[in-house]
Design a protein around this motif. Structure first.
Motif, PDB file in Angstrom:
ATOM      1  N   ASN A  67     -34.587   8.727 -17.345  1.00  0.00           N
ATOM      2  CA  ASN A  67     -35.905   8.289 -17.807  1.00  0.00           C
ATOM      3  C   ASN A  67     -36.948   8.349 -16.694  1.00  0.00           C
ATOM      4  N   GLU A  68     -38.221   8.319 -17.117  1.00  0.00           N
ATOM      5  CA  GLU A  68     -39.315   8.382 -16.151  1.00  0.00           C
ATOM      6  C   GLU A  68     -39.476   7.077 -15.383  1.00  0.00           C
ATOM      7  N   ARG A  69     -38.858   6.002 -15.921  1.00  0.00           N
ATOM      8  CA  ARG A  69     -38.887   4.730 -15.198  1.00  0.00           C
ATOM      9  C   ARG A  69     -37.571   3.998 -15.409  1.00  0.00           C
ATOM     10  N   LEU A  70     -37.274   3.105 -14.487  1.00  0.00           N
ATOM     11  CA  LEU A  70     -36.020   2.350 -14.555  1.00  0.00           C
ATOM     12  C   LEU A  70     -36.132   1.197 -15.547  1.00  0.00           C
ATOM     13  N   GLY A  71     -35.011   0.816 -16.130  1.00  0.00           N
ATOM     14  CA  GLY A  71     -34.968  -0.362 -16.991  1.00  0.00           C
ATOM     15  C   GLY A  71     -35.673  -0.217 -18.319  1.00  0.00           C
ATOM     16  N   LYS A  72     -35.706   0.986 -18.865  1.00  0.00           N
ATOM     17  CA  LYS A  72     -36.449   1.223 -20.113  1.00  0.00           C
ATOM     18  C   LYS A  72     -35.905   0.385 -21.267  1.00  0.00           C
ATOM     19  N   LYS A  73     -34.576   0.308 -21.380  1.00  0.00           N
ATOM     20  CA  LYS A  73     -33.983  -0.490 -22.456  1.00  0.00           C
ATOM     21  C   LYS A  73     -34.099  -1.986 -22.161  1.00  0.00           C
ATOM     22  N   LEU A  74     -33.919  -2.334 -20.890  1.00  0.00           N
ATOM     23  CA  LEU A  74     -34.054  -3.738 -20.489  1.00  0.00           C
ATOM     24  C   LEU A  74     -35.430  -4.282 -20.861  1.00  0.00           C
ATOM     25  N   ASN A  75     -36.449  -3.438 -20.726  1.00  0.00           N
ATOM     26  CA  ASN A  75     -37.828  -3.881 -20.961  1.00  0.00           C
ATOM     27  C   ASN A  75     -38.139  -4.206 -22.417  1.00  0.00           C
ATOM     28  N   ILE A  76     -37.307  -3.737 -23.357  1.00  0.00           N
ATOM     29  CA  ILE A  76     -37.587  -4.032 -24.770  1.00  0.00           C
ATOM     30  C   ILE A  76     -36.679  -5.147 -25.303  1.00  0.00           C
ATOM     31  N   THR A  77     -35.785  -5.665 -24.457  1.00  0.00           N
ATOM     32  CA  THR A  77     -34.897  -6.724 -24.930  1.00  0.00           C
ATOM     33  C   THR A  77     -35.668  -8.022 -25.158  1.00  0.00           C
ATOM     34  N   GLY A  78     -35.169  -8.810 -26.101  1.00  0.00           N
ATOM     35  CA  GLY A  78     -35.809 -10.098 -26.387  1.00  0.00           C
ATOM     36  C   GLY A  78     -37.249  -9.958 -26.814  1.00  0.00           C
ATOM     37  N   LYS A  79     -37.545  -8.881 -27.570  1.00  0.00           N
ATOM     38  CA  LYS A  79     -38.911  -8.601 -28.022  1.00  0.00           C
ATOM     39  C   LYS A  79     -39.883  -8.517 -26.841  1.00  0.00           C
ATOM     40  N   GLY A  80     -39.386  -7.930 -25.742  1.00  0.00           N
ATOM     41  CA  GLY A  80     -40.224  -7.762 -24.562  1.00  0.00           C
ATOM     42  C   GLY A  80     -40.217  -8.945 -23.623  1.00  0.00           C
ATOM     43  N   ARG A  81     -39.475 -10.021 -24.002  1.00  0.00           N
ATOM     44  CA  ARG A  81     -39.409 -11.212 -23.154  1.00  0.00           C
ATOM     45  C   ARG A  81     -38.200 -11.182 -22.238  1.00  0.00           C
ATOM     46  N   CYS A  82     -37.156 -10.458 -22.622  1.00  0.00           N
ATOM     47  CA  CYS A  82     -35.908 -10.314 -21.873  1.00  0.00           C
ATOM     48  C   CYS A  82     -35.110 -11.609 -21.799  1.00  0.00           C
ATOM     49  N   ASN A  83     -34.156 -11.726 -22.724  1.00  0.00           N
ATOM     50  CA  ASN A  83     -33.219 -12.854 -22.720  1.00  0.00           C
ATOM     51  C   ASN A  83     -32.173 -12.562 -21.646  1.00  0.00           C
ATOM     52  N   VAL A  84     -32.482 -12.927 -20.404  1.00  0.00           N
ATOM     53  CA  VAL A  84     -31.747 -12.505 -19.218  1.00  0.00           C
ATOM     54  C   VAL A  84     -30.254 -12.818 -19.285  1.00  0.00           C
ATOM     55  N   THR A  85     -29.920 -14.041 -19.700  1.00  0.00           N
ATOM     56  CA  THR A  85     -28.523 -14.456 -19.779  1.00  0.00           C
ATOM     57  C   THR A  85     -28.439 -15.704 -20.639  1.00  0.00           C
ATOM     58  N   ASN A  86     -27.285 -16.350 -20.605  1.00  0.00           N
ATOM     59  CA  ASN A  86     -27.108 -17.628 -21.286  1.00  0.00           C
ATOM     60  C   ASN A  86     -26.529 -18.621 -20.289  1.00  0.00           C
ATOM     61  N   PHE A  87     -27.058 -19.838 -20.317  1.00  0.00           N
ATOM     62  CA  PHE A  87     -26.713 -20.861 -19.337  1.00  0.00           C
ATOM     63  C   PHE A  87     -25.392 -21.563 -19.668  1.00  0.00           C
ATOM     64  N   ASP A 110     -42.310 -14.775 -19.508  1.00  0.00           N
ATOM     65  CA  ASP A 110     -42.028 -14.109 -20.783  1.00  0.00           C
ATOM     66  C   ASP A 110     -42.265 -12.602 -20.705  1.00  0.00           C
ATOM     67  N   ARG A 111     -42.092 -12.036 -19.512  1.00  0.00           N
ATOM     68  CA  ARG A 111     -42.306 -10.599 -19.312  1.00  0.00           C
ATOM     69  C   ARG A 111     -41.018  -9.942 -18.811  1.00  0.00           C
ATOM     70  N   SER A 112     -40.450  -9.053 -19.633  1.00  0.00           N
ATOM     71  CA  SER A 112     -39.228  -8.361 -19.223  1.00  0.00           C
ATOM     72  C   SER A 112     -39.478  -7.458 -18.015  1.00  0.00           C
ATOM     73  N   PHE A 113     -40.720  -6.996 -17.854  1.00  0.00           N
ATOM     74  CA  PHE A 113     -41.035  -6.113 -16.726  1.00  0.00           C
ATOM     75  C   PHE A 113     -40.855  -6.831 -15.387  1.00  0.00           C
TER      76      PHE A 113
END
Length: 399
Positions: free
Chosen positions: A20-40, A93-96
């Motif tokens: 891809n032209e940039r890294l983390g393309k799929k990561l950036n759309i997770t959680g509706k763009g908020r990125c649910n990083v993990t679970n506590f 709230d920004r996956s970026f």
């Protein structure tokens, strides 16, 4: 990126191939763009939320769980917060912010990022010695394959990892969709297309009437069936539609037990006794649901409320508590959030993520035959397996 960072932290010289032209393309759309990083959640709860091959992840999760993931990202300058269900998100709230932190860390460690698509592994005498890209070949003492599944192919998850693993001698468990909208032949779905129901209780039963999923939340009716957070979560529990049949039961009034619902309807009927049946329904459900509900109750919409029989009222109460939709399957895997299936876990060392077929070859993330329910668990699989693979690959390079 996690595997690359970990290997570099362990002293390895690392090259990351990214088409891809940039890294983390799929990561950036997770959680509706908020990125649910993990679970506590604690280790046992993490494993309980793995839909498939959870025991395979025990070692990786033991060494790098959700708490470790949070510490890792906060150290990289990403403040995190814990929301309902122990879901972890960036405060912004920004996956970026998450993908950006990973990219900065890689650069600081001297990871070489090249825009190229890996097309095959270079293997000699049952040991990997590099990877071939579309542009050139790259020699290596160890290779980590972390190419994802086949969901969201526009992000680069095109199944390349499965093909390369198969060529290396691995068994691929047929990839299927998980965390995906559901298809129904029930005409009620297109009739209510676009209707979102909030605060409803969803129960999924199989052909044996066994409950396979139950939760509270939001869903959406579509032209093909159903979608929304509740449906995506439910889909992970619904496996092999060629062998199983599922019925969704929606409680439209979960806050009211049967007696309270009966009292509410009797009161409404008394107040509107000279109005049409549709007026009664309009006070109970959204407008687009009224004709569907009337049909299911077997009552014409223009029937006067004072003419509605006790049996018909009982039927209404039953439908409100158990609005049933039969499901015939899922949408295509390309529309899924997660791919179920992949490289057979029995052919991978669970401690190191190394291939049992080829020395120096490692796997991480969705390319493996393991997946989880919603709530940050699938990304935790990525972090933990990436960490394990990166550590082991660095040791292989340094040996």
């Amino acid at each position: 990126m996690m595997a690359a960072i970990t290997a570099a932290e362990c002293g390895a010289s690392v090259t990351l191939l990214e088409p891809n032209e940039r890294l983390g393309k799929k990561l950036n759309i997770t959680g509706k763009g908020r990125c649910n990083v993990t679970n506590f959640a604690a280790l046992e709860e993490l494993l309980a939320h793995i839909a498939k091959n959870g025991r395979f992840l025990y070692s990786a999760f033991s060494r790098f769980d959700g708490h470790d993931t949070m510490a890792f990202f906060e150290k990289l300058g990403v403040p995190l917060k814990v929301e309902r269900g122990n879901r972890v998100f960036p405060v912004s709230d920004r996956s970026f912010d998450v993908s950006g932190a990973l990219e900065r860390r890689m650069r600081a460690l001297g990871v070489r990022w090249l825009r190229d698509r890996a097309v095959s592994l270079i293997i000699h005498d049952e040991r990997v010695v590099g990877a071939a890209g579309e542009k050139e070949e790259y020699s290596a003492d160890a290779v980590v394959v972390a190419t994802g599944g086949i969901s969201y192919p526009a992000t680069g998850s095109t199944g390349d990892g499965y093909r390369m693993a198969r060529e290396a001698g691995h068994t691929i468990v047929e990839p299927t969709a998980s965390l995906v909208p559901l298809v129904s032949d029930d005409p009620a779905c297109p009739a209510m297309q676009g209707l979102a129901l909030k605060n409803v209780q969803l129960t999924v039963r199989n052909q044996k009437k066994k409950v396979v999923f139950e939760d509270f939340g939001e869903l959406l009716f579509t032209h093909f069936g159903l979608s929304g957070p509740l449906i995506l979560s439910a889909s992970a529990h619904m496996r092999d539609f060629t062998k199983n049949q599922y019925v969704l039961s929606i409680d439209l009034k979960p806050a009211l037990d049967e007696k309270k619902l009966e009292a509410r309807i009797l009161r409404d009927m008394e107040e509107r006794k000279n109005q049409n049946f549709t007026a009664l329904l309009g006070g109970l459900v959204p407008h687009s649901m009224v004709p569907v509900l009337a049909e299911r109750c077997g009552v014409s919409g223009d029937t006067k409320i004072h003419s509605v029989t006790r049996e018909q009222r009982r039927r209404l109460e039953s439908v409100l508590k158990q609005f049933e939709i039969s499901v015939s399957g899922t949408r295509p895997v390309a529309e899924a959030i997660v791919t179920s299936g992949g490289i057979k876990t029995g052919e991978v060392n669970p401690n190191t993520m190394e291939s049992k077929c080829v020395k120096g070859l490692y796997f991480a993330g969705e390319v493996l035959d393991t997946d989880a329910y919603t709530g940050g668990f699938n990304l935790q699989i990525a972090w933990a397996t990436g960490r394990a693979a990166g550590e082991a690959a660095a040791k292989a390079e340094n040996e």
